[in-house]
Write an enzyme that holds these catalytic residues in place. Sequence first.
Site, PDB file in Angstrom:
ATOM      1  N   ARG A   1       0.819  -1.211   0.000  1.00  0.00           N
ATOM      2  CA  ARG A   1       0.000   0.000   0.000  1.00  0.00           C
ATOM      3  C   ARG A   1       0.854   1.262   0.000  1.00  0.00           C
ATOM      4  O   ARG A   1       0.450   2.269  -0.584  1.00  0.00           O
ATOM      5  CB  ARG A   1      -0.944   0.002   1.196  1.00  0.00           C
ATOM      6  CG  ARG A   1      -2.080  -0.966   0.965  1.00  0.00           C
ATOM      7  CD  ARG A   1      -3.078  -0.941   2.083  1.00  0.00           C
ATOM      8  NE  ARG A   1      -4.289  -1.624   1.665  1.00  0.00           N
ATOM      9  CZ  ARG A   1      -5.186  -2.146   2.486  1.00  0.00           C
ATOM     10  NH1 ARG A   1      -5.010  -2.046   3.791  1.00  0.00           N
ATOM     11  NH2 ARG A   1      -6.247  -2.739   2.024  1.00  0.00           N
TER      12      ARG A   1
ATOM     13  N   LYS B   1     -21.461 -16.148   0.103  1.00  0.00           N
ATOM     14  CA  LYS B   1     -22.878 -16.052   0.453  1.00  0.00           C
ATOM     15  C   LYS B   1     -23.683 -15.160  -0.473  1.00  0.00           C
ATOM     16  O   LYS B   1     -23.227 -14.079  -0.854  1.00  0.00           O
ATOM     17  CB  LYS B   1     -23.002 -15.461   1.853  1.00  0.00           C
ATOM     18  CG  LYS B   1     -22.471 -16.348   2.955  1.00  0.00           C
ATOM     19  CD  LYS B   1     -22.733 -15.614   4.246  1.00  0.00           C
ATOM     20  CE  LYS B   1     -22.198 -16.313   5.458  1.00  0.00           C
ATOM     21  NZ  LYS B   1     -22.245 -15.351   6.590  1.00  0.00           N
TER      22      LYS B   1
ATOM     23  N   GLY C   1     -12.392  -8.108  -1.449  1.00  0.00           N
ATOM     24  CA  GLY C   1     -11.176  -8.446  -0.696  1.00  0.00           C
ATOM     25  C   GLY C   1     -10.608  -9.795  -1.084  1.00  0.00           C
ATOM     26  O   GLY C   1      -9.433  -9.913  -1.462  1.00  0.00           O
TER      27      GLY C   1
ATOM     28  N   GLY D   1     -14.333  -3.540   0.910  1.00  0.00           N
ATOM     29  CA  GLY D   1     -15.679  -3.053   1.233  1.00  0.00           C
ATOM     30  C   GLY D   1     -16.105  -1.915   0.325  1.00  0.00           C
ATOM     31  O   GLY D   1     -17.260  -1.855  -0.123  1.00  0.00           O
TER      32      GLY D   1
END
Length: 400
Positions: free
Chosen positions: A36, A207, A357, A380
Amino acid sequence: MAKLTVSDLDLEGKKVLMRVDFNVPIKDGVIGNDNRIVAALPTIKYVIEHGGKAILLSHLGRIKKEEDKPALSMRPVAERLSNLLNKPVTFVPTTEGKQLEDAIDGLSNGDVLVMENTRYEDVKNGENVKRESGNDPELGKYWASLGDVFVNDAFGTAHRSHASNVGIASNMAQTAAGFLMEKEITFIGGAVDNPEHPFVAILGGAKVSDKIGVIDNLLAKADKILIGGGMTYTFYAAKGMKIGNSLVEKDKIDLAKEILDKAGDKLVLPSDSVVAEKFDNDAAHKTVDGDIPDGYMALDIGPKSVAEFEDVLKSAKTVVWNGPMGVFEMSNYAEGTLEIGKFLGTLTEAKTIVGGGDSTAAVQQLGVADKLSHISTGGGASLEYLEGKTLPGIAAISDK
Ligand code: ADP
Ligand code: MG
C-alpha cells in the site's frame, strides 16, 4: 460527472494535504507487506515533483483504547516511506497542536511530512470519542486548516464518512482524487455508470446475502451474470436441485427464487461442480453434473462450467468480477477461479475489473492480476461501489 484529479491542480508552493491508504499489516513495529505504501508513491511523487509540500494522513488499524496506540504508530510507515522515496520524511508523532503546525510551517517545496495515525483521534484521555471515525466536524475543519488543497488517494475508506476524508473535503475549496482513486473511479465507476457492452459480471464468493446488493444493481446493467462460488447452491436449492452438504442459506432461498424469476436467462449458473466429502483439500473429490450427491459438498465450479463461462466472456467488452468461483485457498478447489482469471487475462479488447477483498487476494495469489485492467484496492469500498451506492469519500471530491 468527471472528478478533479491531482494533475488538474497547481501545486507549486502549496501545502498539499494528502489522505493516503497506509493501513499496512504491522506487528511489533515491523511492516509485513508494504504494497500500500508502494501503491501511494506515484501520487506522492507527483505532488513533490510539482513543488508541493506533501502532508500525509492515514489511518492504521483500529484504536479503541489508549493501549492500542503505541503498536499502531505511523512512525515505521514514515521510515519505510523515506526509504522508498530515497529522501528524508518528517514524522510528527501527533495529530494536532503546535508541534504539528510548526513542522508544517517549516516545510519547503518538495518536502514530505507524515503525521501520526488519524485514528489516534478516536481515543482521547482514555475515552472512545471516535473523532476521526465519527467525522467530528471540528476535527475535519482543523485538519483542513493545515493545508491549501486536499488530495484524496485512499479508496479503501471511500465508503466511510471520516474526518480525514469527508471532513477535510467539506472544509476545502478544492479536493482532488489521487491517481489510485482516479483509477478506481474510471474503472469501477465507469463499469457501473457507463459500461461498454457486452457487459458481463462474474459473481461468486461465499454467500448470497453478502452479494444481494451487487446482484440487484448489476442485473439492471449487465448483459449476463455468471454465478459461481458458494452462493451457487442457494440458487440450486431455489430451483429444487439437490445440494448435498454444500453451503446454503436456507433463509435466502425465496430471495434466490425471486432473483431467478426476475433475471431469466441473464443469470447463468454453473452446470457442473467439483464436490468433496469434506471441507478439506485432501478429501476425496470428483466432478459431477447438476445435482450435488448426498454426502458431498460442492467446493468449485467444474470444467464444463468454465468452458460455458468462457464462451459468454469471449465477446465481452466490460467484465466485472467479484467473488471467487470456489474455495481457491485450497489447491484442489482453485482451478475454476484460476481458469477464469487466466481467461480474463487473454481478453485484451475488454476492460477486466476485479473488486472484493478475497477476489483481489485470489487473483494475486494465483498470479493472474497483472494481466487484468484493474484490481481494486478496496474490499468493502469496491462492493458498495458495485452496489451502485454513492461513496461519501468520492462524492466529496470536487467536480472538474
Ligand atoms: P470477496 O471478499 O471477494 O467479496 P467473498 O468474501 O464473498 O469474496 O467470498 C470469498 C470466500 O468464499 C472464500 O474464502 C472462498 O473460500 C469462499 N467460497 C467460494 N466458493 C465456495 C464454496 N463452493 N463453498 C464454500 N466456500 C466458498
Ligand atoms: Mg470477503
